[in-house]
Structure formats: structure tokens, C-alpha cells
Design a protein around this motif. Structure first.
Motif, PDB file in Angstrom:
ATOM      1  N   GLU A 191      -5.810  -3.163   0.872  1.00  0.00           N
ATOM      2  CA  GLU A 191      -6.738  -2.099   1.234  1.00  0.00           C
ATOM      3  C   GLU A 191      -6.017  -1.015   2.043  1.00  0.00           C
ATOM      4  N   ALA A 192      -6.681   0.132   2.190  1.00  0.00           N
ATOM      5  CA  ALA A 192      -6.081   1.254   2.909  1.00  0.00           C
ATOM      6  C   ALA A 192      -5.719   0.854   4.342  1.00  0.00           C
ATOM      7  N   THR A 241      -2.783   4.792   1.265  1.00  0.00           N
ATOM      8  CA  THR A 241      -3.422   4.050   0.181  1.00  0.00           C
ATOM      9  C   THR A 241      -2.302   3.277  -0.481  1.00  0.00           C
TER      10      THR A 241
END
Length: 243
Positions: free
Chosen positions: A100-101, A95
Motif C-alpha cells: 500500500e501507499a 505509490t
């Protein structure tokens, strides 16, 4: 092998905040000079209206900059608190701080480098994503040992650009302000080519930077806009179309 999770130490945010402040102060001074210098050189030609507008702009900047920094600090604090790097038996997920992840397998890891400032970059995935791990990560030695099991962690040597990059940006900005606030042929003849050379060198350096995401590199054509503006003004002044 058991899953391992790595978070950031509290000093990671403190270091990021310090870098942001130290980077903002010279840029704030340069912005102030951009408004003050034209007024100063105008001398007696400057009207009371110009003075009021100058004071208004400076007042707005004095309010806007601290408020903007506060909002940035608040957002960064949340991002740093939520940072988690997870290494499983066959995958890496994160993360991250600014996107974004990210999740890819060990086999998709293409390169792992440790920068001179202690931060770690993990390259991998179909889109050559980059996981940036700040230097102030918990259990750093354990993390590096684990990463070496996936791919050798390479030390990146400091280059001229990484050492003096911020000073070059400040110097280029000052030259650009001088360029904007004069039509003197000699000054334009010196600052114009210097700025164009600086922009072209920046494009080449950024294009060859393997640590930069491909998506960012594709947007570098925007740099050609100020390059064109500088070239046009230089030509117009040198050929007496602007006096």
C-alpha cells in the motif's frame, strides 16, 4: 520548495522482467528434475502408469509456467507504470510496487541507502516502512541530491550473500532433491547436515538484514518447518529406522 515527482523509465520493467525470467529458468529445470530423477532411478520398476503421470505433470508444468509468467508480467507492468515517488518540502510519499501507499515526514526518515545494483531504499515511518526505488528511476542524480538534503545517502557494499545468493539457492535446492530421493546413509549423512546448516545460516542472515521489513522477519519461523523435516529424516535414516 516545490514538490517533485519521480517515475520509472520504461527499461525498469524490462530489467525486472529479465530478472524474473533468468530466475525462473533454473527453478523450472530443478522442478523438472525433481519429477524425472525418481522415475529414472526407478528403472525397470517404473510402470506405464508412472510414465503417463510423469508426462502429465511435465505437460501441466509446460503450460502453467508460461501462463503464470504472463500474468505476473502483466501485473508487474501495471505496478511499474503506476509507480510515483513524491518529495515535498517536509514529507515523502510513494505509490510503491508491492504494498500500500507509504507516506512519512522528513523527520521520520531513519536511513537512506543505495544498493550495489543502483536501487535506493528509504527507511522511515512509525513501522520502519521501506520505499524501494528501482535503479531505472527518472532524474536519478537529481533524486539522490534531493534525498541527501533529507538524510545522507549511504552506499551499501556488496556482500558474499548478495553476490552469490542465487547460486547458493540453486545448489541448496539440488542438494535437497538428492536428500529427498535417497535413503543412503552416507548421502543422507552428508546432505542432511549441509541442509540444516544452510537453513540456520539463512535464518541468521535474514534476521541481521537491516533492509528487511520487521514484519517479514517475524515470519521467518516458518523456515523451521523444513529444518525439522530434514532433521527427522536424517535421524531416522542414520539410526536405521528408515532403510
Amino acid at each position: 520548495m516545490a514538490s517533485e515527482r519521480y517515475r520509472l523509465k520504461p527499461e525498469a520493467f524490462i530489467a525486472a522482467r529479465k530478472r524474473l525470467i533468468l530466475g525462473t529458468i533454473p527453478m523450472f529445470i530443478i522442478m523438472v528434475l525433481a519429477f524425472v530423477l525418481p522415475h529414472y532411478f526407478a528403472g525397470e520398476a517404473a510402470s506405464e502408469t508412472d510414465e503417463r503421470q510423469l508426462l502429465l505433470v511435465l505437460g501441466l508444468m509446460a503450460v502453467f509456467v508460461p501462463v503464470s509468467l504472463y500474468r505476473i508480467f502483466k501485473k508487474k507492468r501495471k505496478l511499474y507504470d503506476n509507480f510515483i515517488l513524491t518529495i515535498d518540502s517536509d514529507s515523502i510519499s510513494c505509490t510503491p510496487l508491492l504494498r500500500e501507499a507509504i507516506d512519512f515526514t522528513w523527520l521520520e526518515v531513519t536511513r537512506i541507502v543505495k544498493n550495489a545494483d543502483g536501487s535506493i531504499l528509504i527507511h522511515g515511518g512509525a513501522n520502519n516502512a521501506i520505499i524501494t526505488v528501482p535503479a531505472q528511476v527518472e532524474n536519478k542524480e537529481q533524486l539522490i541530491k534531493r534525498l541527501n538534503e533529507i538524510s545522507p545517502v549511504l552506499d551499501v557494499q556488496r556482500t558474499f550473500l548478495t553476490i552469490y545468493g542465487k547460486y547458493l539457492i540453486i545448489a541448496t535446492t539440488i542438494i535437497f532433491l538428492i536428500f529427498l530421493n535417497t535413503n543412503d546413509k552416507i548421502i543422507i549423512g552428508i546432505t542432511g547436515p549441509l541442509l540444516m546448516a544452510a537453513v540456520l545460516w539463512s535464518i541468521i542472515a535474514l534476521k541481521s538484514n537491516r533492509q528487511m521489513a520487521p514484519g517479514t522477519q517475524r515470519k521467518l519461523w516458518w523456515i523451521l518447518i523444513p529444518l525439522t523435516g530434514v532433521a527427522v529424516k536424517t535421524i531416522l535414516v542414520l539410526f536405521n529406522y528408515i532403510k
